[in-house]
Scaffold this active site. Structure first.
Site, PDB file in Angstrom:
ATOM      1  N   GLN A   1     135.747  78.185   3.534  1.00  0.00           N
ATOM      2  CA  GLN A   1     134.483  77.784   4.428  1.00  0.00           C
ATOM      3  C   GLN A   1     135.072  77.638   5.824  1.00  0.00           C
ATOM      4  O   GLN A   1     134.361  77.466   6.799  1.00  0.00           O
ATOM      5  CB  GLN A   1     133.873  76.586   3.806  1.00  0.00           C
ATOM      6  CG  GLN A   1     133.112  76.760   2.558  1.00  0.00           C
ATOM      7  CD  GLN A   1     132.300  75.546   2.228  1.00  0.00           C
ATOM      8  OE1 GLN A   1     131.972  74.741   3.003  1.00  0.00           O
ATOM      9  NE2 GLN A   1     132.045  75.556   0.748  1.00  0.00           N
ATOM     10  N   CYS A   2     136.169  77.111   5.895  1.00  0.00           N
ATOM     11  CA  CYS A   2     136.682  76.611   7.272  1.00  0.00           C
ATOM     12  C   CYS A   2     137.688  77.615   7.905  1.00  0.00           C
ATOM     13  O   CYS A   2     138.674  78.314   7.318  1.00  0.00           O
ATOM     14  CB  CYS A   2     137.712  75.602   7.102  1.00  0.00           C
ATOM     15  SG  CYS A   2     138.489  74.601   8.310  1.00  0.00           S
ATOM     16  N   THR A   3     137.132  78.329   9.059  1.00  0.00           N
ATOM     17  CA  THR A   3     137.724  79.321   9.746  1.00  0.00           C
ATOM     18  C   THR A   3     138.658  78.817  11.026  1.00  0.00           C
ATOM     19  O   THR A   3     137.949  77.998  12.116  1.00  0.00           O
ATOM     20  CB  THR A   3     136.751  80.353  10.275  1.00  0.00           C
ATOM     21  OG1 THR A   3     136.040  80.914   9.159  1.00  0.00           O
ATOM     22  CG2 THR A   3     137.495  81.600  11.223  1.00  0.00           C
TER      23      THR A   3
ATOM     24  N   THR B   1     134.396  76.680  11.808  1.00  0.00           N
ATOM     25  CA  THR B   1     133.809  75.715  11.174  1.00  0.00           C
ATOM     26  C   THR B   1     134.683  74.332  11.138  1.00  0.00           C
ATOM     27  O   THR B   1     134.359  73.433  10.388  1.00  0.00           O
ATOM     28  CB  THR B   1     133.154  75.922   9.805  1.00  0.00           C
ATOM     29  OG1 THR B   1     134.189  76.312   8.794  1.00  0.00           O
ATOM     30  CG2 THR B   1     132.328  77.161   9.980  1.00  0.00           C
ATOM     31  N   CYS B   2     135.965  74.486  11.272  1.00  0.00           N
ATOM     32  CA  CYS B   2     136.828  73.257  11.407  1.00  0.00           C
ATOM     33  C   CYS B   2     136.897  72.481  12.726  1.00  0.00           C
ATOM     34  O   CYS B   2     136.831  73.030  13.717  1.00  0.00           O
ATOM     35  CB  CYS B   2     138.302  74.014  10.947  1.00  0.00           C
ATOM     36  SG  CYS B   2     138.565  73.946   9.332  1.00  0.00           S
TER      37      CYS B   2
END
Length: 332
Positions: free
Chosen positions: A193-195, A331-332
């Site tokens: 989920q974390c790009t 999203t990070c």
């Protein structure tokens, strides 16, 4: 050039997202003398945030991002008799397609409607595509027609895109998509989920977004100014744009130290700005929320309502290569 500093000081800016992009956009707005900023975010400050998000400190960990960010701006550029300022933090989750609505969704929606009506410019700085959908739609449907600027990041790429309401409006953030936004975090592990974006990318994209807003404010047609294409460095600036060229979108590539300035018209079947979608938000708050609730439960309704589903039925799926991880949203 003669600057409209008084106009900038009174411009009311709404920032949807108080993360890395939100912090950088806010600081650049202060540099231009903007003194009315509202943050919307439902997250809390984490230990990893202060290194990349300049409005937070380790002592803020556990507190709401939007509230802390507003307090930080008040310390950096406090209100005075000569320069009145208002900074506000709203703790709220933006309703999204494909995400179940919580108990506070109806009141949150009403709050969002009020915020859009109260602001002149909206920066959409959220983590995912689905979180950008409602702010994009509300900006287009709002009677006061605010300037909307989307900013999104990839690992080493970014997108800055502007649009507004009116007959001459440009394509929105979703106009190049042939699928409606949905829950992009479903069936993904936390690391998926974390790009992660390169640290220098957010300040660059945020600065360009604010500079674009300021340049638009100096054009007689503001966000309805026609889009400028790339031009040689020796090209003369347009007479009605004293702060430079006004692209529709800026796509940056950090690996090549390069940018492109593509422009596009609204897509008739867009899942956000097409008339069948916008009409649901122009028929009053109750009808708009009822439509939002249906979309939250089943985002495929966006494809049916906009005509995307019919378009998809006539496309050859083998003609498209889709990479689910290639999304300009960090999203990070």
């Amino acid at each position: 050039p003669e600057l409209e500093l008084a106009r900038l000081a009174s411009t009311r800016c709404l920032l949807i997202g108080a993360g890395t992009l939100g912090c950088n956009v806010a600081r650049t707005l202060l540099g231009w003398g903007v003194r009315h900023v509202t943050f919307v975010d439902d997250g809390d400050v984490a230990y990893s945030n202060p290194a990349r998000q300049s409005l937070f400190r380790v002592s803020d960990v556990g507190r709401p991002k939007s509230v802390v960010a507003a307090e930080a701006l008040a310390e950096i550029a406090p209100s005075s008799t000569a320069t009145p300022a208002t900074y506000r933090g709203v703790v709220m989750q933006v309703p999204m397609p494909g995400r179940a609505l919580g108990a506070e969704a109806s009141s949150n929606f009403e709050t969002l409607l009020g915020l859009f009506a109260q602001h002149d410019a909206v920066f959409v700085l959220t983590d995912t595509r689905e979180a950008r959908w409602l702010p994009t739609v509300l900006g287009l449907a709002a009677p006061n027609a605010p300037t909307i600027i989307n900013v999104a990041l990839g690992l080493d790429t970014f997108v800055v895109l502007r649009h507004g309401a009116g007959p001459d409006r440009l394509g929105c953030y979703f106009c190049n998509d042939v699928a409606a936004p949905g829950d992009s975090t479903k069936d993904r592990t936390l690391d998926q989920q974390c790009t992660v974006a390169r640290p220098g990318l957010a300040p660059i994209a945020s600065a360009l977004a604010v500079e674009l807003l300021v340049a638009l404010a100096h054009h007689p047609r503001t966000h309805n100014a026609p889009p400028d294409r790339a031009a040689p460095l020796h090209a003369r600036l347009p007479e009605d744009s004293p702060l430079g060229f006004l692209p529709h979108s800026i796509r940056g590539f950090l690996t090549h130290c390069a940018t492109l300035l593509p422009a596009s018209s609204p897509f008739p079947n867009c899942a956000a700005c097409s008339e069948p979608i916008l009409s649901n938000f122009r028929r009053g708050p109750d009808h708009a929320f009822a439509f939002l609730a249906r979309v939250a439960a089943d985002p495929a309704l966006l494809e049916q309502a906009s005509g995307l589903a019919d378009l998809q039925s006539h496309l050859d799926p083998d003609a498209f290569l889709v990479d689910d991880d290639d999304d300009d949203d960090a999203t990070c």
